[in-house]
Write a protein that holds these residues in place. Structure first.
Motif, PDB file in Angstrom:
ATOM      1  N   UNK A 103       0.396  -0.898  -0.137  1.00 37.11           N
ATOM      2  CA  UNK A 103      -0.263   0.563   0.010  1.00 37.11           C
ATOM      3  C   UNK A 103       0.966   0.708   0.010  1.00 37.11           C
ATOM      4  N   UNK A 104       1.269   1.066   0.284  1.00 34.47           N
ATOM      5  CA  UNK A 104       2.130   2.341   1.263  1.00 34.47           C
ATOM      6  C   UNK A 104       3.621   3.003  -0.455  1.00 34.47           C
ATOM      7  N   UNK A 105       3.603   1.639  -0.958  1.00 33.85           N
ATOM      8  CA  UNK A 105       4.761   1.898  -2.270  1.00 33.85           C
ATOM      9  C   UNK A 105       3.851   2.343  -3.243  1.00 33.85           C
ATOM     10  N   UNK A 106       2.198   1.759  -3.359  1.00 32.21           N
ATOM     11  CA  UNK A 106       1.480   1.765  -4.337  1.00 32.21           C
ATOM     12  C   UNK A 106       0.975   3.356  -4.637  1.00 32.21           C
ATOM     13  N   UNK A 107       0.755   4.023  -3.398  1.00 30.51           N
ATOM     14  CA  UNK A 107       1.169   5.135  -2.854  1.00 30.51           C
ATOM     15  C   UNK A 107       1.498   6.794  -3.327  1.00 30.51           C
ATOM     16  N   UNK A 108       3.140   5.865  -2.857  1.00 29.58           N
ATOM     17  CA  UNK A 108       3.688   7.013  -3.903  1.00 29.58           C
ATOM     18  C   UNK A 108       3.343   6.537  -4.834  1.00 29.58           C
ATOM     19  N   UNK A 109       3.338   5.398  -6.035  1.00 33.36           N
ATOM     20  CA  UNK A 109       3.865   5.493  -7.018  1.00 33.36           C
ATOM     21  C   UNK A 109       2.329   6.139  -8.069  1.00 33.36           C
ATOM     22  N   UNK A 110       0.748   6.325  -6.923  1.00 36.72           N
ATOM     23  CA  UNK A 110      -0.171   7.002  -7.744  1.00 36.72           C
ATOM     24  C   UNK A 110      -0.177   8.221  -7.711  1.00 36.72           C
ATOM     25  N   UNK A 111       0.714   8.299  -6.494  1.00 34.12           N
ATOM     26  CA  UNK A 111       0.292  10.275  -6.471  1.00 34.12           C
ATOM     27  C   UNK A 111       1.321  10.616  -6.866  1.00 34.12           C
ATOM     28  N   UNK A 112       2.582  10.666  -7.133  1.00 31.23           N
ATOM     29  CA  UNK A 112       4.206  11.049  -7.535  1.00 31.23           C
ATOM     30  C   UNK A 112       4.253  10.736  -8.907  1.00 31.23           C
ATOM     31  N   UNK A 113       4.395   9.200  -8.912  1.00 31.42           N
ATOM     32  CA  UNK A 113       4.576   9.233 -10.555  1.00 31.42           C
ATOM     33  C   UNK A 113       3.787   9.054 -11.483  1.00 31.42           C
ATOM     34  N   UNK A 114       2.128   8.221 -11.146  1.00 36.76           N
ATOM     35  CA  UNK A 114       0.987   8.654 -12.164  1.00 36.76           C
ATOM     36  C   UNK A 114       0.896   9.185 -12.005  1.00 36.76           C
ATOM     37  N   UNK A 115       0.653  10.913 -11.654  1.00 38.21           N
ATOM     38  CA  UNK A 115      -0.082  11.895 -11.174  1.00 38.21           C
ATOM     39  C   UNK A 115      -1.640  11.437 -10.590  1.00 38.21           C
ATOM     40  N   UNK A 116      -1.619  10.112 -10.022  1.00 40.90           N
ATOM     41  CA  UNK A 116      -3.107  10.003  -9.591  1.00 40.90           C
ATOM     42  C   UNK A 116      -3.244  10.765  -8.306  1.00 40.90           C
ATOM     43  N   UNK A 117      -3.256  11.855  -7.740  1.00 42.75           N
ATOM     44  CA  UNK A 117      -3.490  12.560  -6.410  1.00 42.75           C
ATOM     45  C   UNK A 117      -3.988  11.034  -5.449  1.00 42.75           C
ATOM     46  N   UNK A 118      -5.704  11.649  -6.397  1.00 42.14           N
ATOM     47  CA  UNK A 118      -6.892  10.855  -5.960  1.00 42.14           C
ATOM     48  C   UNK A 118      -6.312   9.738  -5.306  1.00 42.14           C
ATOM     49  N   UNK A 119      -6.039   8.598  -5.935  1.00 39.39           N
ATOM     50  CA  UNK A 119      -5.767   7.559  -6.239  1.00 39.39           C
ATOM     51  C   UNK A 119      -4.722   7.210  -4.824  1.00 39.39           C
ATOM     52  N   UNK A 120      -3.779   7.793  -4.861  1.00 33.36           N
ATOM     53  CA  UNK A 120      -2.697   7.733  -3.148  1.00 33.36           C
ATOM     54  C   UNK A 120      -3.277   8.642  -2.620  1.00 33.36           C
ATOM     55  N   UNK A 121      -4.487   9.132  -2.525  1.00 38.93           N
ATOM     56  CA  UNK A 121      -5.242   9.999  -1.099  1.00 38.93           C
ATOM     57  C   UNK A 121      -5.535   8.757  -0.830  1.00 38.93           C
ATOM     58  N   UNK A 122      -6.441   7.583  -1.486  1.00 37.96           N
ATOM     59  CA  UNK A 122      -7.194   7.288  -1.022  1.00 37.96           C
ATOM     60  C   UNK A 122      -6.952   5.592  -0.492  1.00 37.96           C
TER      61      UNK A 122
END
Length: 322
Positions: free
Chosen positions: A276-295
């Motif tokens: 979860x922690x790694x995917x949160x970083x990947x989605x928010x800062x790599x894929x620019x999906x802030x909403x998914x990372x925040x979820x």
């Protein structure tokens, strides 16, 4: 930047510090002149206010902001798509499953090994040295541990010299080198080994201290009753260190839920190893999906909260008993 601009910046900083020092000096002067009752309140406020400000800026505001972003899309509209994605997409589901596997294995195995080690070396001749050996990995950062173990799992194609310890052993016995970190699902368990290696020393130290706190009278009484070592361990030692066991398991569980560095360093979450922690970083800062990372961050928070609450309740009950 010219020399004049640099001197101007330095002068501004010095003036700012001087004004700040003057304000603090005035506050101390007025507090000192105030009545004792009021002075106590002002001193309490003076000590607590900076901490509360930092807490609000560094914790409360980001938590509220993250919770809001979890329910917004890229355009700022309200939506539940971020959570729907988390529980429907194969990649996200695998991330959740991996996190559950980590939480099941790491605290259990780390605590079991640490407890067994603490019992076996208890009151032995070289106890302090044995403790140092097992405790040393906890002094290494997660990133450093990930780099060390990445060399252990390193792969080179057949016919080349294997610099990875695990593949060197495999080749020594006539086998073919294996791409350990690319092979699913064994790669997840190999990453778990790194976390266990780090956390076992923590478990051992706390449990060893708890074991020494078990009254010797109880152990001697059980021994006089004719019990063997295993029976004394189950019926006397384990109940005596129950509080320490709860603290160790819950602390390691929280650290495991938040694990990021090991996965990021060794596989970057590729090959179905993300948590979860790694995917949160990947989605928010790599894929620019802030909403998914925040979820994902909100889900992680909700997973940690029950463990924290349980730990607090256990400690409160122990305090009441004392």
């Amino acid at each position: 930047m010219t020399t004049g601009d640099l001197l101007g910046k330095i002068l501004q900083v010095v003036m700012g510090l001087a004004v700040f020092a003057a304000i603090i000096g005035l506050l101390i002067f007025f507090i000192d002149k105030a009545p004792k009752r009021g002075r106590d309140y002002w001193q309490l406020a003076g000590f607590l206010t900076p901490a509360l400000i930092f807490l609000a800026v560094g914790l409360v505001y980001p938590a509220i902001r993250t919770s809001i972003l979890a329910f917004q899309d890229s355009s700022g509209g309200w939506t539940m798509d971020n959570f729907i994605w988390t529980f429907t997409q194969p990649t996200a589901i695998r991330t959740l499953i991996n996190t559950i596997i980590w939480v099941l294995f790491v605290p259990t195995i780390s605590t079991a090994i640490g407890l067994a080690y603490a019992v076996f070396i208890d009151k032995s001749r070289g106890e302090r040295y044995y403790k140092v050996i097992l405790f040393m990995p906890i002094a290494i950062s997660f990133v450093g541990a990930g780099i060390i173990w990445r060399f252990v799992y390193e792969y080179k194609s057949a016919g080349r010299e294997q610099i990875g310890l695990l593949n060197a052993i495999v080749v020594l016995f006539g086998g073919e080198p294996v791409q350990w970190l690319q092979t699913d699902p064994i790669n997840t368990f190999l990453l778990i080994v790194v976390m266990i290696w780090i956390q076992t020393g923590f478990a051992m130290v706390l449990l060893s201290a708890a074991i020494k706190g078990v009254p010797t009278e109880q152990i001697e009484a059980a021994q006089l009753d004719g019990t063997n070592a295993w029976q004394r361990f189950i019926n006397v030692t384990v109940p005596g260190i129950r509080g320490a066991l709860v603290v160790v398991i819950t602390t390691i569980s929280i650290a495991t839920l938040k694990v990021f560095d090991i996965v990021r360093t060794m596989t970057a979450g590729n090959f179905n190893t993300s948590v979860i922690a790694n995917e949160m970083y990947t989605q928010a800062f790599r894929a620019s999906e802030i909403g998914r990372g925040s979820a994902l961050a909100l889900i992680l928070f909700l997973l940690v909260m029950p463990i924290v609450i349980y730990n607090v309740n256990v400690l409160r009950k122990q305090r009441e008993i004392r």
